[in-house]
Scaffold this active site. Structure first.
Site: not given
Length: 774
Positions: A322, A325, A327, A369, A731, A735
């Site tokens: 623990v 880990i 957290e 684009d 836009d 697209d």
């Protein structure tokens, strides 16, 4: 004649059929429309004309997805074990023993709540598509026009009338034109900047590009000029916009983990293994404390096992796990990403999903684009030329500014506050032979009507009043008018002045044959004059004279014509859309035309007479217009190159325009060989898979023009298969599928697509605050 077959089994596309064949195929008459009974039968067969509503993920599934992460699973295991330890130690430590598991659970729950909230606000792309559908339309039923029939009630075979401003409700075949011309704005669907001219003639191509279907109108596009009668061909999900929705849905199913999630999952797996091994080793090396035995003749005897001590050392090993880990890692990562999104928001870049911040930093290819992304999607006049004091001298004048704002830029070295005859004629033609307008919506200057005509009006404003007297006389009245009108209304003073001076009495609309439009105006001296604008080559063929700067008229000769065509070629090679301007003073029977009661009015009702009226013209000059690149694009391209990011342009516009813009933004050098660098979408899709992959390598495939949504999506998919981290910018609706499929989908600008709904700023601020607290 095509063989008649059931409607869902058509052997040939509708655009290759004549109007009569389409009417016969759909069993409808142009003057009657469908009967109510037939409409009911077809609705049972085809359903309502509306896009399918995709079922959203249930809440429980969204919640579970928030815990589908290796680190989160480790934390859950840690919380569970911590809770068990706290339970066994509860009598000794009290409530304090439960603090650690409760904190872990609280962090995970808050993380899940924000994740679900954000997910619900993100998946709105398909709903945005529905907003593009029109609500009602004029339809012919049982021999009578229904003026406001709900668009969802349309069925294949319906006869629909479209007018200026109408939004197209379904994919339809143009059956008849009610005006001489019909133009539709379909840039959001195809990426083509200019409104498309439509007609009724069949197109004899089975495999036809969307932009080339000039006798078809598509759902979601808008009529900007003219009116027509159409036959509904496909509805609902069978329309082009319906196909885009399907592509968006398919792309959403192909979503892959971001680079950050992959790294965190990999880290979580290694961390789990390492912690498990360490804990097991720690527990095993203490075995002598809970297992004891005596050795007799080399064999263990009298083995004793202490369950209490075994559990004790197991708790120590678990406590070590623990402690090992991290957290707080999910909270720290989310906080960092949220702070990153906040910083980006300060630079007008709003992020929809937090991991996108890190993915953006890993990007190796940007697929952009053109229309509305690299360019402003606002036409503007870039330069114009007229003849000077003789037929062998041209004056080329440059114009600055990239928007419809008359105060954006100006004319370079402009000192013509008292214009000569040629400039006066040019300003008059641009202002009066024009049906467009410009308005301010509170944020941007926008055009009504054709973008090219709006750009011409802005050019007139930049040219100013023809002389000092007119300018002083009009200025005070214009200021007073603008102070009284609504703030969204823009009075174009110079254009207003020209329209009051030259009263328009008749219009000769544009058509495909003569490729020009003209108006008959009443001049202040009481005489009528013809003002013409159109294709330069077409006007030159019908011009007998050219006007010099002093107003004198000179017969046009071969040398002068060659000079004008050379200038035209120079402008066209820059990617400019060129419009020729001409006029005519001797109008014969139309010299005193005043209204529809005039004897010659009947000739104005027949477009076949227009060419004869527009003959023996006086050529005035040429205006070059374009959809200009955004000012910041060139530096952005350079920054990407320095960062090792490859930039590709994928656009629905035509090839020459795309290449010209790319040269201007320095994606290409001026004299670079574009073989293998510039292809159309159709050319790319015709290649084999291995050839496509080879083309997409570092040294090829920089520009793809005439690209349809499926082409853009396929290019993005191939790049991802090659291991690239792909960002797609755009836009338009066209697209959207590629935006959804790419690792990063970026909706550009204030006028960007609604297809990528972005998370509001207050959500980002809340998420930052949430994890700083935890």
């Amino acid at each position: 004649m095509h063989m008649k077959v059931p409607m869902e089994e058509k052997p040939f596309p509708a655009w290759s059929w004549s109007v009569d064949e389409c009417l016969e195929e759909y069993g409808v008459k142009l003057e009657k429309g469908l009967s109510s009974n037939e409409v009911q039968k077809r609705r049972e067969k085809y359903g309502w004309n509306e896009l399918a509503k995709e079922k959203g993920k249930p809440l429980w599934k969204l919640v579970l997805e928030q815990f589908d992460d290796m680190l989160v699973k480790i934390l859950l295991a840690a919380a569970f074990i911590s809770f068990l330890l706290a339970y066994f130690e509860g009598s000794e430590s009290g409530f304090e023993a439960y603090v650690e598991p409760l904190v872990i659970i609280l962090i995970l729950v808050l993380n899940a709540i924000v994740g679900v909230w954000q997910e619900n606000n993100a998946e709105k792309a398909l709903e945005a598509l529905k907003e593009l559908q029109c609500e009602s339309i004029k339809v012919l039923r049982d021999g009578y026009f229904v003026p406001d029939l709900p668009a969802r009630e349309l069925v294949p075979g319906d006869i629909v009338e479209l007018r200026v401003g109408d939004k197209v409700p379904a994919d339809m075949r143009v059956a008849a034109l009610k005006t001489s011309t019909l133009r539709l704005e379909q840039s959001s669907l195809t990426g083509e900047a200019m409104p498309v001219l439509k007609g009724t003639n069949p197109i004899f191509m089975d495999d036809c590009e969307l932009q080339a279907k000039e006798n078809m109108v598509f759902a979601g596009t808008t009529v900007v000029n003219g009116s027509c009668i159409c036959i509904v061909i496909t509805t609902a999900m069978n329309t082009e916009i319906g196909k885009i929705q399907k592509q968006i849905h398919e792309a959403s199913l192909e979503e892959s983990d971001t680079p950050l999630k992959k790294k965190l999952d990999e880290f979580g797996g290694r961390l789990t293994t390492s912690i498990g091994i360490v804990c097991l080793v720690v527990w095993i090396i203490n075995y002598k404390n809970f297992i004891s035995w005596d050795v007799v003749d080399g064999w263990p005897t009298n083995i004793q096992f202490s369950f209490q001590k075994c559990t004790y050392y197991f708790k120590i090993a678990v406590a070590l796990a623990v402690a090992a880990i991290p957290e707080g890692l999910p909270a720290v990562i989310t906080t960092c990403l949220a702070l990153g999104t906040r910083k980006m928001a300060q630079k007008n870049a709003i992020v929809r999903k937090l991991p996108s911040v890190e993915t953006l930093g890993c990007t190796t290819v940007i697929c952009s684009d053109k229309t509305g992304t690299l360019t402003t999607n606002q036409m503007s006049a870039t330069e114009f030329f007229t003849l000077g004091g003789k037929t062998t001298a041209c004056r080329v004048i440059s114009v600055e500014g990239t928007t419809y704002d008359p105060k954006d830029g100006g004319i370079v070295d402009w000192t013509c506050y008292n214009m000569d005859a040629n400039l006066l004629a040019m300003a008059e033609i641009c202002a009066v032979c024009n049906d467009a307008g410009v308005y301010f919506d509170g944020r941007l200057f926008r055009a009504t009507g054709l973008p090219t005509e709006a750009a011409l009006k802005v050019l007139v404003e930049k040219m100013g009043f023809p002389d000092t007297k007119s300018r002083n006389k009009t200025h005070d009245a214009l200021v007073a008018t603008n102070n009284m009108v609504d703030c969204n209304t823009l009075k174009l003073g110079c254009c207003e002045w020209w329209n009051r001076r030259s009263k328009r009495v008749a219009t000769l609309e544009f058509d495909r044959v003569r490729k020009s439009m003209s108006v008959i105006v009443r001049e202040p001296d009481g005489q009528n004059r013809l003002l013409v604008k159109g294709a330069v080559e077409s006007l030159l063929e019908r011009s007998s004279y050219v006007q010099l700067a002093d107003g004198s008229l000179v017969p046009i000769d071969d040398q002068c014509r060659e000079l004008l065509l050379q200038r035209l070629h120079e402008m066209s090679s820059k990617g400019l859309r060129c419009l020729g301007l001409a006029c005519k003073d001797e109008l014969g029977e139309f010299s005193d035309y005043y209204a529809d009661t005039h004897p010659a009015h009947k000739k104005l009702l027949d477009p076949t007479y227009y060419s004869s009226i527009e003959s023996d013209l006086i050529f005035v000059g040429v205006v070059g217009l374009r959809d200009p690149p955004r000012e910041e694009v060139h530096k952005a391209i350079e920054d990407c190159k320095q960062a090792g990011i490859r930039v590709m342009v994928i656009t629905g516009d035509n090839k020459s325009t795309a290449e010209a813009i790319c040269k201007e933004i320095k994606l290409f050098s001026t004299d670079e060989d574009l073989t293998g660098q510039s292809l159309t979408g159709k050319e790319f899709m015709s290649l084999s898979h291995s050839e496509q992959v080879k083309l997409l390598l570092r040294n090829g495939g920089k520009v793809f023009s005439r690209a349809e949504p499926r082409h853009k999506q396929e290019i993005v998919r191939l790049l991802k298969e090659m291991g690239e981290i792909v960002a797609m910018t755009g836009d338009g609706v066209n697209d959207a599928p590629a935006l959804k499929l790419a690792d990063i989908g970026i909706a550009m600008g204030i006028t960007g697509t609604e297809m990528t709904i972005l998370v509001p700023l207050f959500q980002l601020s809340l998420r930052v605050a949430l994890f700083i607290i935890t």
